[in-house]
Design an enzyme around this catalytic site. Structure first.
Site, PDB file in Angstrom:
ATOM      1  N   ARG A   1       0.817  -1.216   0.000  1.00 21.94           N
ATOM      2  CA  ARG A   1       0.000   0.000   0.000  1.00 21.94           C
ATOM      3  C   ARG A   1       0.857   1.277   0.000  1.00 21.94           C
ATOM      4  O   ARG A   1       0.528   2.255   0.666  1.00 21.94           O
ATOM      5  CB  ARG A   1      -0.936   0.029   1.215  1.00 21.94           C
ATOM      6  CG  ARG A   1      -1.841  -1.171   1.350  1.00 21.94           C
ATOM      7  CD  ARG A   1      -2.817  -1.268   0.213  1.00 21.94           C
ATOM      8  NE  ARG A   1      -3.707  -2.426   0.359  1.00 21.94           N
ATOM      9  CZ  ARG A   1      -4.530  -2.866  -0.576  1.00 21.94           C
ATOM     10  NH1 ARG A   1      -4.586  -2.230  -1.736  1.00 21.94           N
ATOM     11  NH2 ARG A   1      -5.294  -3.912  -0.375  1.00 21.94           N
ATOM     12  N   HIS A   2       1.937   1.267  -0.761  1.00 21.59           N
ATOM     13  CA  HIS A   2       2.822   2.435  -0.823  1.00 21.59           C
ATOM     14  C   HIS A   2       3.410   2.508  -2.224  1.00 21.59           C
ATOM     15  O   HIS A   2       4.191   1.643  -2.623  1.00 21.59           O
ATOM     16  CB  HIS A   2       3.931   2.311   0.223  1.00 21.59           C
ATOM     17  CG  HIS A   2       4.643   3.606   0.502  1.00 21.59           C
ATOM     18  ND1 HIS A   2       5.517   4.195  -0.388  1.00 21.59           N
ATOM     19  CD2 HIS A   2       4.610   4.427   1.596  1.00 21.59           C
ATOM     20  CE1 HIS A   2       5.988   5.312   0.126  1.00 21.59           C
ATOM     21  NE2 HIS A   2       5.455   5.485   1.334  1.00 21.59           N
TER      22      HIS A   2
ATOM     23  N   THR B   1      13.393  10.267   1.054  1.00 29.14           N
ATOM     24  CA  THR B   1      11.999  10.043   1.431  1.00 29.14           C
ATOM     25  C   THR B   1      11.166   9.987   0.150  1.00 29.14           C
ATOM     26  O   THR B   1      11.656  10.271  -0.947  1.00 29.14           O
ATOM     27  CB  THR B   1      11.461  11.180   2.307  1.00 29.14           C
ATOM     28  OG1 THR B   1      11.428  12.376   1.523  1.00 29.14           O
ATOM     29  CG2 THR B   1      12.329  11.405   3.529  1.00 29.14           C
ATOM     30  N   SER B   2       9.885   9.661   0.306  1.00 32.82           N
ATOM     31  CA  SER B   2       8.993   9.614  -0.859  1.00 32.82           C
ATOM     32  C   SER B   2       8.951  10.955  -1.579  1.00 32.82           C
ATOM     33  O   SER B   2       8.821  11.018  -2.803  1.00 32.82           O
ATOM     34  CB  SER B   2       7.582   9.211  -0.431  1.00 32.82           C
ATOM     35  OG  SER B   2       7.578   7.923   0.136  1.00 32.82           O
TER      36      SER B   2
ATOM     37  N   HIS C   1     -19.091  50.575 -21.983  1.00 31.96           N
ATOM     38  CA  HIS C   1     -20.365  50.130 -21.413  1.00 31.96           C
ATOM     39  C   HIS C   1     -21.208  49.401 -22.471  1.00 31.96           C
ATOM     40  O   HIS C   1     -22.431  49.316 -22.348  1.00 31.96           O
ATOM     41  CB  HIS C   1     -21.173  51.304 -20.825  1.00 31.96           C
ATOM     42  CG  HIS C   1     -20.353  52.195 -19.961  1.00 31.96           C
ATOM     43  ND1 HIS C   1     -20.095  51.941 -18.642  1.00 31.96           N
ATOM     44  CD2 HIS C   1     -19.690  53.356 -20.256  1.00 31.96           C
ATOM     45  CE1 HIS C   1     -19.328  52.888 -18.141  1.00 31.96           C
ATOM     46  NE2 HIS C   1     -19.063  53.754 -19.100  1.00 31.96           N
TER      47      HIS C   1
ATOM     48  N   SER D   1     -26.586  24.396 -34.889  1.00 31.26           N
ATOM     49  CA  SER D   1     -27.706  24.117 -33.993  1.00 31.26           C
ATOM     50  C   SER D   1     -28.465  22.914 -34.521  1.00 31.26           C
ATOM     51  O   SER D   1     -28.654  22.761 -35.730  1.00 31.26           O
ATOM     52  CB  SER D   1     -28.639  25.334 -33.915  1.00 31.26           C
ATOM     53  OG  SER D   1     -29.858  25.003 -33.284  1.00 31.26           O
TER      54      SER D   1
ATOM     55  N   ARG E   1     -16.458  27.855 -25.750  1.00 29.86           N
ATOM     56  CA  ARG E   1     -15.696  26.797 -25.067  1.00 29.86           C
ATOM     57  C   ARG E   1     -14.498  27.403 -24.341  1.00 29.86           C
ATOM     58  O   ARG E   1     -14.145  26.979 -23.239  1.00 29.86           O
ATOM     59  CB  ARG E   1     -15.247  25.753 -26.087  1.00 29.86           C
ATOM     60  CG  ARG E   1     -14.795  24.433 -25.473  1.00 29.86           C
ATOM     61  CD  ARG E   1     -14.462  23.431 -26.562  1.00 29.86           C
ATOM     62  NE  ARG E   1     -15.581  23.269 -27.486  1.00 29.86           N
ATOM     63  CZ  ARG E   1     -15.442  22.994 -28.779  1.00 29.86           C
ATOM     64  NH1 ARG E   1     -14.241  22.872 -29.309  1.00 29.86           N
ATOM     65  NH2 ARG E   1     -16.496  22.851 -29.548  1.00 29.86           N
TER      66      ARG E   1
END
Length: 476
Positions: free
Chosen positions: A77-78, A103-104, A151, A281, A295
């Site tokens: 689990r690492h 270390t990690s 504006h 459309s 988008r």
């Protein structure tokens, strides 16, 4: 697979180069680069590491045995130790010295920094391409008069090219920000569990100078000038917030551009590219919706909001390390880059294919310009001996009458005809049309645009002349 969620940023928007940078393969190959750099640095500084061990590691730098690592992770689990184990299986002679003293975060954090810098290089190059496209557009249309708006109400005219120069200026600021962020990026280096390098001080028998040199050697091997002088277990998450702030800036600029294009397309003055077989459309077959610009705006909002994630993460870190940053960073940083990659693809695509309609632009100008020309008309009449106060009142009455024709009857602006028919002004319609020529009301816009391109834009493009042109392809 159609039965599992996939990020639209990968399937629809970002291109392959950016997606690869944030792929597992890129990450794990970079881990191995870092383990090799660490072993080489430790050997150079006198630890009992052989060249044979290093050569063995180099021979398996890219052929990662994922099946072994994945099986091991189910047991321990690492993720880091699973890949240390898998690397060791391939490199039995080097296995005892892989990840020595680290270390990690040595592989995890340094990899994140390396990938972010490479991703920023891709972003930088795409910004340069957008600058090129906008500069050509601004140069081409620098003298084409168009209505300006404040504006979103008609105001003193500008030119199409000058408006593009405003978009261009924003992108140049973003390019400067990206350059600045990249110039200040440093590796974490190898700092140990709380940033004190205690394990390395032990490895080097208390020799502080060798510990100091270790980071410098690693940085050089990975292509960085230096490492952070101080850190906790992780590099400061302030770097993440700085990086995403630059990406947010790009999103802001792109959104401004896209909103302007959407408004211009509504007025039928300028349109984004629309392909021969494109459908605007599903219901209204005649429509040409500005879908690409929309988008851009949509993705930009996502990036702007996403840029808050590292700000909050940085603000909520505890002492030398806390793990509540990890899950958030795995999502927020890659997706910000993928989204900006998609935004810049769209920006370049839209800008490169903009369609300008000079006759529509002229029509809109002619509907408003007579009102703007009245002061010049009045001054000319005064020069011919007219009474300024009486002329002003006549112009006021004619302007209100012409405005009623436009607004209430939907008719053409006939202000110039009304003035030509009023003997107090003593001027012909032909002369009035000359006075109301659009080119007389754009001020210094053409010259400003030309000066901006030659004085500001071209030096930037010359600096990045090695960045090749690539046509921006979009998948949808």
């Amino acid at each position: 697979m159609k039965d599992t969620y996939e990020s639209p940023l990968s399937s629809r928007y970002a291109d392959d180069k950016m997606k690869y940078l944030f792929s597992p393969d890129k990450k794990f190959r970079t881990w191995r680069r870092l383990w090799i750099a660490l072993a080489e640095a430790e050997k150079e500084l006198g630890l009992n590491i052989t060249q044979e061990q290093i050569d063995e590691m180099k021979s398996h730098a890219d052929d990662i045995n994922y099946d072994v690592a994945e099986a091991r992770e189910k047991v321990v689990r690492h993720d880091v130790m699973s890949h240390v184990y898998a690397f060791g299986i391939q490199c039995p002679k080097a296995e005892p010295i892989i990840h020595l003293g680290a270390t990690s975060c040595y592989v995890g954090d340094n990899t994140d920094i390396i990938i972010m810098r490479e991703a920023l290089q891709l972003v930088r190059d795409k910004l340069v391409r957008v600058v090129r496209i906008l500069a050509k557009f601004a140069e081409k249309y620098k003298s084409l008069p168009t209505l300006a708006f404040t504006h979103f109400q008609p105001a003193q005219p500008t030119t199409v090219g000058k408006r593009a120069a405003l978009w261009l200026q924003d992108i140049l600021i973003d390019l400067e920000d990206v350059e600045y962020v990249m110039s200040g990026m440093k590796l974490l280096g190898s700092k140990g569990t709380t940033g004190t390098q205690a394990s390395f001080l032990e490895l080097f028998d208390g020799d502080h100078e060798k510990v100091r040199k270790l980071d410098k050697i690693i940085a050089g091997k990975i292509g960085f000038k230096e490492c952070f002088a101080v850190s906790g277990q992780t590099y400061t998450r302030k770097l993440d917030s700085r990086v995403l702030a630059a990406l947010s800036g790009i999103a802001q600029s792109a959104a401004k551009f896209s909103n302007d294009i959407r408004l211009l397309q509504h007025m039928k003055e300028v349109e984004e590219p629309f392909e021969k077989n494109q459908i605007g459309s599903s219901a209204m077959a005649y429509k040409r919706n500005p879908m690409r610009s929309e988008r851009i705006a949509s993705l930009a909002r996502y990036v702007i909001v996403d840029s808050l994630n590292p700000c909050i993460t940085e603000a909520t870190q505890w002492f030398e390390r806390t793990l509540d940053d990890s899950a958030n960073r795995r999502i927020s940083i890659p997706e910000a880059f993928l989204a900006v990659d998609g935004i810049l693809n769209l920006y370049a695509n839209v800008a490169d294919g903009l369609v300008v309609y000079p006759r529509v632009i002229k029509k809109h100008l002619e509907s408003e310009l007579p009102f703007m020309a009245t002061e010049n008309i009045m001054m000319d009449a005064v020069k011919r001996g007219g009474d300024r106060q009486k002329l002003h009142e006549h112009i006021r009455q004619h302007s209100m009458a012409a405005s009623r024709v436009v607004k209430e009857e939907g008719g053409k602006n006939d202000l110039l005809e009304r003035i030509a028919n009023d003997p107090i002004f003593g001027v012909s319609l032909e002369d009035l049309n000359k006075i109301a020529s659009p080119e007389k009301y754009v001020g210094c816009a053409p010259q400003q645009t030309e000066d901006f391109i030659s004085g500001t834009v071209k030096p930037v493009l010359e600096r990045y002349s090695s960045v090749t042109d690539e046509k921006a392809e979009i998948s949808v």
